[in-house]
Write a protein that holds these residues in place. Structure first.
Motif, PDB file in Angstrom:
ATOM      1  N   LYS A   7      -4.738  10.956   3.568  1.00 17.39           N
ATOM      2  CA  LYS A   7      -6.153  10.283   4.396  1.00 17.39           C
ATOM      3  C   LYS A   7      -6.190   8.849   3.615  1.00 17.39           C
ATOM      4  O   LYS A   7      -6.325   7.802   4.455  1.00 17.39           O
ATOM      5  CB  LYS A   7      -7.120  11.228   4.098  1.00 17.39           C
ATOM      6  N   GLY A   8      -5.915   8.500   2.452  1.00 15.18           N
ATOM      7  CA  GLY A   8      -6.072   7.592   1.669  1.00 15.18           C
ATOM      8  C   GLY A   8      -5.120   6.481   2.483  1.00 15.18           C
ATOM      9  O   GLY A   8      -5.231   5.086   2.376  1.00 15.18           O
ATOM     10  N   TRP A   9      -3.893   6.855   2.193  1.00 12.42           N
ATOM     11  CA  TRP A   9      -2.765   6.134   2.835  1.00 12.42           C
ATOM     12  C   TRP A   9      -3.144   5.747   4.215  1.00 12.42           C
ATOM     13  O   TRP A   9      -2.850   4.352   4.502  1.00 12.42           O
ATOM     14  CB  TRP A   9      -1.325   6.778   2.437  1.00 12.42           C
ATOM     15  N   ALA A  10      -3.347   6.522   5.263  1.00  6.69           N
ATOM     16  CA  ALA A  10      -3.590   6.294   6.509  1.00  6.69           C
ATOM     17  C   ALA A  10      -4.734   5.372   6.737  1.00  6.69           C
ATOM     18  O   ALA A  10      -4.534   4.480   7.446  1.00  6.69           O
ATOM     19  CB  ALA A  10      -3.778   7.536   7.116  1.00  6.69           C
ATOM     20  N   ARG A  11      -5.734   5.533   5.949  1.00 12.63           N
ATOM     21  CA  ARG A  11      -7.179   4.691   6.006  1.00 12.63           C
ATOM     22  C   ARG A  11      -6.598   3.284   5.384  1.00 12.63           C
ATOM     23  O   ARG A  11      -7.300   2.367   5.940  1.00 12.63           O
ATOM     24  CB  ARG A  11      -8.373   5.110   5.362  1.00 12.63           C
ATOM     25  N   SER A  12      -5.852   3.246   4.205  1.00  9.37           N
ATOM     26  CA  SER A  12      -5.613   1.581   3.944  1.00  9.37           C
ATOM     27  C   SER A  12      -4.927   1.183   4.861  1.00  9.37           C
ATOM     28  O   SER A  12      -5.080  -0.329   5.037  1.00  9.37           O
ATOM     29  CB  SER A  12      -4.738   2.109   2.604  1.00  9.37           C
ATOM     30  N   LEU A  13      -3.717   1.765   5.487  1.00  7.38           N
ATOM     31  CA  LEU A  13      -3.113   1.032   6.389  1.00  7.38           C
ATOM     32  C   LEU A  13      -3.729   0.720   7.901  1.00  7.38           C
ATOM     33  O   LEU A  13      -3.607  -0.450   8.267  1.00  7.38           O
ATOM     34  CB  LEU A  13      -1.895   1.796   7.022  1.00  7.38           C
ATOM     35  N   CYS A  14      -4.971   1.297   8.120  1.00 11.18           N
ATOM     36  CA  CYS A  14      -5.642   1.206   9.283  1.00 11.18           C
ATOM     37  C   CYS A  14      -6.543  -0.276   8.979  1.00 11.18           C
ATOM     38  O   CYS A  14      -6.857  -1.040   9.806  1.00 11.18           O
ATOM     39  CB  CYS A  14      -6.404   2.283   9.569  1.00 11.18           C
ATOM     40  N   ARG A  15      -7.040  -0.166   7.471  1.00 12.41           N
ATOM     41  CA  ARG A  15      -7.960  -1.239   7.252  1.00 12.41           C
ATOM     42  C   ARG A  15      -7.076  -2.635   7.370  1.00 12.41           C
ATOM     43  O   ARG A  15      -7.449  -3.723   7.716  1.00 12.41           O
ATOM     44  CB  ARG A  15      -8.343  -0.922   5.816  1.00 12.41           C
ATOM     45  N   ILE A  16      -5.821  -2.510   6.822  1.00 11.86           N
ATOM     46  CA  ILE A  16      -4.607  -3.644   6.777  1.00 11.86           C
ATOM     47  C   ILE A  16      -4.473  -4.113   8.254  1.00 11.86           C
ATOM     48  O   ILE A  16      -4.512  -5.160   8.309  1.00 11.86           O
ATOM     49  CB  ILE A  16      -3.382  -3.472   6.091  1.00 11.86           C
ATOM     50  N   ALA A  18       0.862  -1.270  -0.043  1.00 13.90           N
ATOM     51  CA  ALA A  18       0.025   0.106   0.010  1.00 13.90           C
ATOM     52  C   ALA A  18       0.864   1.270  -0.157  1.00 13.90           C
ATOM     53  O   ALA A  18       0.469   2.349  -0.631  1.00 13.90           O
ATOM     54  CB  ALA A  18      -1.016   0.144   1.318  1.00 13.90           C
ATOM     55  N   THR A  19       2.027   1.259   0.668  1.00 10.77           N
ATOM     56  CA  THR A  19       2.793   2.436   0.840  1.00 10.77           C
ATOM     57  C   THR A  19       3.582   2.654  -0.235  1.00 10.77           C
ATOM     58  O   THR A  19       3.627   3.741  -0.982  1.00 10.77           O
ATOM     59  CB  THR A  19       3.882   2.156   1.909  1.00 10.77           C
ATOM     60  N   LEU A  20       4.004   1.391  -0.870  1.00  8.20           N
ATOM     61  CA  LEU A  20       4.698   1.787  -2.518  1.00  8.20           C
ATOM     62  C   LEU A  20       3.834   2.021  -3.611  1.00  8.20           C
ATOM     63  O   LEU A  20       4.126   3.117  -4.185  1.00  8.20           O
ATOM     64  CB  LEU A  20       5.129   0.208  -2.695  1.00  8.20           C
ATOM     65  N   GLY A  50       2.104   5.835  20.571  1.00  8.96           N
ATOM     66  CA  GLY A  50       3.064   5.267  19.671  1.00  8.96           C
ATOM     67  C   GLY A  50       2.682   5.642  18.136  1.00  8.96           C
ATOM     68  O   GLY A  50       1.935   6.478  18.122  1.00  8.96           O
ATOM     69  N   TYR A  51       3.431   4.732  17.421  1.00  8.72           N
ATOM     70  CA  TYR A  51       3.159   5.320  15.866  1.00  8.72           C
ATOM     71  C   TYR A  51       1.823   5.016  15.393  1.00  8.72           C
ATOM     72  O   TYR A  51       1.316   5.628  14.312  1.00  8.72           O
ATOM     73  CB  TYR A  51       4.244   4.554  14.985  1.00  8.72           C
ATOM     74  N   ALA A  52       1.014   4.444  16.146  1.00  9.68           N
ATOM     75  CA  ALA A  52      -0.490   4.148  15.487  1.00  9.68           C
ATOM     76  C   ALA A  52      -1.172   5.450  15.757  1.00  9.68           C
ATOM     77  O   ALA A  52      -2.009   5.839  15.117  1.00  9.68           O
ATOM     78  CB  ALA A  52      -0.987   3.140  16.557  1.00  9.68           C
ATOM     79  N   ASP A  53      -0.823   6.255  16.658  1.00 10.72           N
ATOM     80  CA  ASP A  53      -1.389   7.636  16.774  1.00 10.72           C
ATOM     81  C   ASP A  53      -1.413   8.283  15.681  1.00 10.72           C
ATOM     82  O   ASP A  53      -2.285   9.153  15.242  1.00 10.72           O
ATOM     83  CB  ASP A  53      -0.732   8.547  17.839  1.00 10.72           C
ATOM     84  N   ILE A  54      -0.360   8.101  14.788  1.00  8.31           N
ATOM     85  CA  ILE A  54      -0.122   9.047  13.467  1.00  8.31           C
ATOM     86  C   ILE A  54      -1.038   8.573  12.546  1.00  8.31           C
ATOM     87  O   ILE A  54      -1.564   9.279  11.725  1.00  8.31           O
ATOM     88  CB  ILE A  54       1.464   8.928  12.856  1.00  8.31           C
ATOM     89  N   LEU A  55      -1.127   7.046  12.575  1.00  8.27           N
ATOM     90  CA  LEU A  55      -2.099   6.510  11.501  1.00  8.27           C
ATOM     91  C   LEU A  55      -3.654   6.894  11.895  1.00  8.27           C
ATOM     92  O   LEU A  55      -4.386   7.180  10.709  1.00  8.27           O
ATOM     93  CB  LEU A  55      -1.959   4.969  11.650  1.00  8.27           C
ATOM     94  N   THR A  56      -3.955   6.932  13.049  1.00  9.33           N
ATOM     95  CA  THR A  56      -5.289   7.153  13.315  1.00  9.33           C
ATOM     96  C   THR A  56      -5.799   8.614  13.115  1.00  9.33           C
ATOM     97  O   THR A  56      -6.911   9.151  12.581  1.00  9.33           O
ATOM     98  CB  THR A  56      -5.870   6.644  14.960  1.00  9.33           C
ATOM     99  N   LEU A  57      -4.670   9.723  13.562  1.00  8.36           N
ATOM    100  CA  LEU A  57      -5.110  10.928  13.352  1.00  8.36           C
ATOM    101  C   LEU A  57      -4.992  11.180  12.064  1.00  8.36           C
ATOM    102  O   LEU A  57      -5.759  12.044  11.602  1.00  8.36           O
ATOM    103  CB  LEU A  57      -4.059  11.668  14.135  1.00  8.36           C
ATOM    104  N   ALA A  58      -4.256  10.879  11.082  1.00  3.43           N
ATOM    105  CA  ALA A  58      -4.260  11.021   9.691  1.00  3.43           C
ATOM    106  C   ALA A  58      -5.374  10.454   9.062  1.00  3.43           C
ATOM    107  O   ALA A  58      -5.614  11.181   7.931  1.00  3.43           O
ATOM    108  CB  ALA A  58      -2.726  10.461   9.019  1.00  3.43           C
ATOM    109  N   ALA A  59      -5.851   9.588   9.608  1.00  2.00           N
ATOM    110  CA  ALA A  59      -7.230   8.906   9.090  1.00  2.00           C
ATOM    111  C   ALA A  59      -8.450   9.672   9.008  1.00  2.00           C
ATOM    112  O   ALA A  59      -9.161   9.749   8.259  1.00  2.00           O
ATOM    113  CB  ALA A  59      -7.432   7.555   9.374  1.00  2.00           C
ATOM    114  N   VAL A  60      -8.487  10.818   9.939  1.00  2.30           N
ATOM    115  CA  VAL A  60      -9.674  11.466  10.358  1.00  2.30           C
ATOM    116  C   VAL A  60      -9.348  12.978  10.319  1.00  2.30           C
ATOM    117  O   VAL A  60     -10.354  13.645  10.093  1.00  2.30           O
ATOM    118  CB  VAL A  60     -10.101  11.249  11.995  1.00  2.30           C
ATOM    119  N   LEU A  61      -8.222  13.389  10.344  1.00  3.02           N
ATOM    120  CA  LEU A  61      -7.933  15.010   9.998  1.00  3.02           C
ATOM    121  C   LEU A  61      -7.770  15.357   8.575  1.00  3.02           C
ATOM    122  O   LEU A  61      -7.300  14.381   7.655  1.00  3.02           O
ATOM    123  CB  LEU A  61      -6.665  15.295  10.930  1.00  3.02           C
TER     124      LEU A  61
END
Length: 267
Positions: A62-71, A32-34, A95-106
């Motif tokens: 937002k698309g990148w963060a949401r994809s990683l959250c789904r995975i 997904a990141t690639l 932890g680094y999950a904070d970045i994923l979750t915040l990026a998915a909603v902001l």
């Protein structure tokens, strides 16, 4: 009362499945990141100009963060209203999950994050392109340049996410907030929003303080435990109102009090 032997037996029985999860999620996350990196490289020349560039950045991050959250099977519950820029958003840091979750909603936040991330394969590239402000917390001489970047991001009407504790924790406490990086909003009179973050996992998995938090362990050890979890429930509570103060120490104390009042320790 839970039988420890049965708990250990269930954990051992689930080890093959956990290994499959680790490998599968790691592979999907890299893919997904690639894919997002290639999309950014190919399409960015067609999104020039402040408005189009901003919209493209919002879509990609937002698309990148949401994809990683789904995975990673991360389910996000949002309480309150996410802020809009320009502002500084201060939260507790787990932890680094904070970045994923915040990026998915902001809407395309700019994170102030440790400089080591810049060297991570693929992730470092995307983080830099998404406007991450990197800081070497061991070098106080870097603070003026970081504060200048925060000021520029505020001028660009962005949301700057600042983990003001200075490091992550095991989720049991909120450490005092460090004032230096709050100098730009204090000096410019920019509003500061605040939020709290906590995580829960399914019964039978290691508690979030051991499996979601990245704390005093090598990243590869914690990442292996994190990737093996069945499901993660993230709860982000955005506070009401905004905080302003002309003194950075006063601002740090006010924000810390707001976050601490709503903070719920994790297991």
């Amino acid at each position: 009362m839970t039988d420890p032997k049965k708990t250990i037996d269930r954990y051992r029985a689930g080890l093959p499945l956990r290994m499959v999860r680790r490998v599968g999620r790691l592979g999907l996350g890299i893919g997904a990141t690639l894919l997002q990196s290639m999309q950014w490289i190919v399409a960015s020349p067609f999104h020039r100009g402040p408005e189009r560039s901003r919209a493209w950045r919002v879509r990609c991050l937002k698309g990148w963060a949401r994809s990683l959250c789904r995975i990673g099977h991360i389910e996000i519950e949002v309480v309150g209203t996410p802020p809009s820029g320009p502002c500084v958003l201060v939260t507790n840091h787990i932890g680094y999950a904070d970045i994923l979750t915040l990026a998915a909603v902001l809407e395309a936040p700019a994170f102030v994050s440790m400089h080591e991330i810049r060297s991570w394969p693929l992730v470092g590239f995307m983080a830099a392109k998404m406007g991450t402000i990197f800081i070497d917390r061991t070098d106080k001489r870097s603070i003026p340049a970081v504060n200048a970047a925060i000021g520029a991001a505020l001028a660009d009407a962005r949301i700057i996410v600042l983990f003001a504790e200075g490091s992550n924790s095991d989720g049991s406490v909120v450490r005092p907030f460090r004032p230096p990086l709050l100098d730009p909003p204090a000096r410019l009179g920019a509003p500061c929003a605040w939020a709290t973050i906590r995580y829960e996992v399914d019964p039978g998995d290691p508690p979030p303080s051991r499996s979601v938090c990245w704390y005093e362990e090598p990243i590869q050890v914690q990442a292996a435990r994190f990737l093996a979890l069945d499901r993660i429930r993230a709860r982000i509570e955005f506070g009401e109102g905004r905080v302003c103060a002309g003194d950075r120490k006063e601002l740090a104390a006010l924000l810390h009090a707001r976050v601490l009042a709503r903070f719920v320790p994790m297991e």
